[in-house]
Design a protein around this motif. Structure first.
Motif, short mmCIF file in Angstrom:
data_model
loop_
_atom_site.label_atom_id
_atom_site.label_comp_id
_atom_site.label_asym_id
_atom_site.label_seq_id
_atom_site.Cartn_x
_atom_site.Cartn_y
_atom_site.Cartn_z
N LEU A 1 -5.16 -6.32 4.77
CA LEU A 1 -5.60 -7.64 5.22
C LEU A 1 -5.06 -8.71 4.28
CD1 LEU A 1 -7.50 -8.75 7.45
CD2 LEU A 1 -9.32 -8.70 5.75
N PRO A 2 -4.44 -9.76 4.84
CA PRO A 2 -3.93 -10.84 3.98
C PRO A 2 -5.06 -11.49 3.18
CG PRO A 2 -3.03 -11.03 6.19
CD PRO A 2 -4.10 -9.97 6.25
N LYS A 3 -4.72 -11.93 1.98
CA LYS A 3 -5.69 -12.56 1.08
C LYS A 3 -6.35 -13.75 1.79
CE LYS A 3 -6.10 -14.22 -3.62
NZ LYS A 3 -5.36 -14.43 -4.88
N GLY A 4 -7.65 -13.84 1.67
CA GLY A 4 -8.39 -14.94 2.26
C GLY A 4 -8.86 -14.69 3.68
N GLU A 5 -8.37 -13.63 4.32
CA GLU A 5 -8.80 -13.32 5.68
C GLU A 5 -9.92 -12.29 5.64
OE1 GLU A 5 -5.91 -12.35 8.64
OE2 GLU A 5 -4.48 -13.82 7.90
N SER A 6 -10.73 -12.30 6.69
CA SER A 6 -11.76 -11.28 6.81
C SER A 6 -11.63 -10.62 8.17
CB SER A 6 -13.15 -11.90 6.63
OG SER A 6 -13.36 -12.89 7.59
N VAL A 7 -12.21 -9.46 8.27
CA VAL A 7 -12.13 -8.70 9.51
C VAL A 7 -13.18 -9.21 10.49
CG1 VAL A 7 -12.27 -6.40 10.55
CG2 VAL A 7 -11.30 -6.67 8.27
N ASN A 8 -12.74 -9.54 11.69
CA ASN A 8 -13.65 -9.85 12.78
C ASN A 8 -13.26 -8.95 13.94
OD1 ASN A 8 -11.41 -11.00 14.09
ND2 ASN A 8 -11.88 -13.03 13.32
N THR A 9 -13.93 -9.11 15.06
CA THR A 9 -13.69 -8.23 16.21
C THR A 9 -12.24 -8.31 16.68
OG1 THR A 9 -15.98 -8.43 16.88
CG2 THR A 9 -14.46 -7.66 18.54
N ASP A 10 -11.71 -9.52 16.81
CA ASP A 10 -10.33 -9.66 17.27
C ASP A 10 -9.35 -9.00 16.30
OD1 ASP A 10 -11.10 -11.05 19.57
OD2 ASP A 10 -10.89 -13.01 18.58
N ARG A 11 -9.54 -9.24 15.01
CA ARG A 11 -8.66 -8.65 14.00
C ARG A 11 -8.76 -7.13 14.03
NH1 ARG A 11 -4.30 -8.18 10.78
NH2 ARG A 11 -4.86 -7.29 8.80
N TYR A 12 -9.97 -6.62 14.22
CA TYR A 12 -10.15 -5.18 14.26
C TYR A 12 -9.44 -4.57 15.46
CZ TYR A 12 -12.13 -0.57 13.93
OH TYR A 12 -12.26 0.79 13.84
N CYS A 13 -9.56 -5.22 16.61
CA CYS A 13 -8.89 -4.71 17.81
C CYS A 13 -7.37 -4.80 17.66
CB CYS A 13 -9.37 -5.44 19.06
SG CYS A 13 -11.06 -4.97 19.52
N GLU A 14 -6.87 -5.82 16.96
CA GLU A 14 -5.43 -5.90 16.67
C GLU A 14 -5.01 -4.71 15.81
OE1 GLU A 14 -4.68 -9.67 14.81
OE2 GLU A 14 -5.39 -10.79 16.54
N THR A 15 -5.84 -4.35 14.85
CA THR A 15 -5.54 -3.19 14.00
C THR A 15 -5.54 -1.91 14.84
OG1 THR A 15 -6.46 -4.27 12.05
CG2 THR A 15 -6.29 -1.86 11.98
N LEU A 16 -6.50 -1.79 15.76
CA LEU A 16 -6.52 -0.63 16.65
C LEU A 16 -5.25 -0.59 17.51
CD1 LEU A 16 -10.26 -0.57 17.78
CD2 LEU A 16 -9.13 0.99 16.17
N ASP A 17 -4.77 -1.76 17.96
CA ASP A 17 -3.51 -1.82 18.72
C ASP A 17 -2.36 -1.31 17.87
OD1 ASP A 17 -4.41 -2.80 21.21
OD2 ASP A 17 -4.29 -4.88 20.52
N ARG A 18 -2.30 -1.74 16.60
CA ARG A 18 -1.25 -1.28 15.69
C ARG A 18 -1.37 0.23 15.46
NH1 ARG A 18 -2.02 -6.26 13.65
NH2 ARG A 18 -3.43 -5.73 11.97
N LEU A 19 -2.60 0.72 15.36
CA LEU A 19 -2.81 2.15 15.18
C LEU A 19 -2.31 2.91 16.41
CD1 LEU A 19 -3.92 4.60 13.67
CD2 LEU A 19 -6.18 4.06 14.64
#
Length: 142
Positions: free
Chosen positions: A7-25
């Motif tokens: 995760l880039p510095k200063g960002e936090s995980v939210n639902t959208d970010r988590y689903c983006e990570t699942l897409d990358r996975l």
């Protein structure tokens, strides 16, 4: 290791970010281990709000990925907590880094040198931990 998502510095995980990570996975699995998707994917999640959110649940249902239930406040059942972060911390202990990029490079390098047996050990050590959790009626052993 299929995906390392930092995760880039200063960002936090939210639902959208988590689903983006699942897409990358999903994409990484398709590219690196194509047969894995045919055999099914099972994720172990904690009960964080972003994971129980409607958007995340819809994503998981759409791709038919299964979730292993996880009792609240049970770090002893998360392989990242009991098997991964300790060795990583020991590897980084005492090292000095010029900047964040150097640290990230060191972490990536450490992960790239781990063999499959390291991850297999973490997964297989879940069974006795789950058995203990069941014996304690879902309570953490910590």
């Amino acid at each position: 290791m299929i995906l390392l998502d930092i995760l880039p510095k200063g960002e936090s995980v939210n639902t959208d970010r988590y689903c983006e990570t699942l897409d990358r996975l999903k994409h990484a699995v398709r590219c690196k281990r194509p047969g894995l998707l045919r055999s099914g994917v099972v994720l172990q999640h904690d009960n964080a709000t972003l994971i129980t959110a409607k958007h995340t649940k819809e994503w998981l249902e759409h791709y038919r990925w299964d979730i292993i239930p996880h009792p609240a406040h049970s770090p002893d059942l998360a392989p990242s907590d009991f098997h991964l972060f300790g060795p990583l911390k020991r590897h980084l202990e005492g090292k000095k880094f010029e900047d964040e990029d150097e640290l990230i490079g060191e972490v990536r390098d450490w992960f790239s040198k781990l063999d499959a047996n390291f991850f297999t050990q973490g997964i297989y050590s879940l069974l006795p931990r789950w058995q203990k959790c069941i014996a304690l009626h879902g309570k953490s052993s910590q």
